[in-house]
Design a protein around this motif. Structure first.
Motif, PDB file in Angstrom:
ATOM      1  N   VAL A 172       3.386 -42.393  30.565  1.00 36.33           N
ATOM      2  CA  VAL A 172       2.254 -42.838  31.384  1.00 36.33           C
ATOM      3  C   VAL A 172       2.564 -44.227  31.933  1.00 36.33           C
ATOM      4  N   PRO A 206      -3.910 -44.268  35.902  1.00 38.91           N
ATOM      5  CA  PRO A 206      -2.864 -43.653  35.067  1.00 38.91           C
ATOM      6  C   PRO A 206      -2.127 -42.545  35.818  1.00 38.91           C
ATOM      7  N   GLU A 263       0.360 -47.096  34.194  1.00 41.44           N
ATOM      8  CA  GLU A 263      -0.948 -47.429  34.758  1.00 41.44           C
ATOM      9  C   GLU A 263      -0.741 -48.285  36.005  1.00 41.44           C
TER      10      GLU A 263
END
Length: 85
Positions: free
Chosen positions: A52, A24, A54
Motif C-alpha cells: 500500500v 491508499p 498512501e
C-alpha cells in the motif's frame, strides 16, 4: 510533510500551507521509494507488488506520499500504482 504540503492527519501538529488526505493505492509493480523525485536520489526503501502507498500528491510522472509498511515518506513512479478500484 514538505514545506508546501502535509498529510491532513498531521494538521493538529504541523503547519503547512496545504493539507492532503491520503489516497491508499496498491503497487502493481515493484518500486523504489526515493527521497526526491529525481531518478538518482537516495533510495529509502524497496516496495513490493501489493504494498500500500498512501498518495498525497500526483505530479507529472511521480507520486509523493506515505509507505505505511516502511513507515517512510517519499516519491515513487506514478506508473507503479495500480488503477484505483
Amino acid at each position: 510533510m514538505r514545506r508546501d504540503l502535509a498529510d491532513v492527519r498531521l494538521a493538529d501538529r504541523v503547519f503547512a500551507p496545504h493539507y492532503a488526505a491520503p489516497m491508499p493505492r496498491t503497487l502493481s509493480v515493484p518500486a523504489d521509494l526515493r527521497l526526491s523525485a529525481a531518478a538518482d536520489s537516495e533510495v529509502l526503501a524497496k516496495l513490493a507488488v501489493g504494498d500500500v502507498f498512501e498518495v498525497l500528491e500526483l505530479a507529472g510522472s511521480h507520486a509523493w506520499g506515505v509507505a505505511p509498511g516502511a513507515g517512510l515518506v517519499g516519491y515513487i513512479p506514478a506508473s507503479s500504482l495500480a488503477d484505483p478500484q
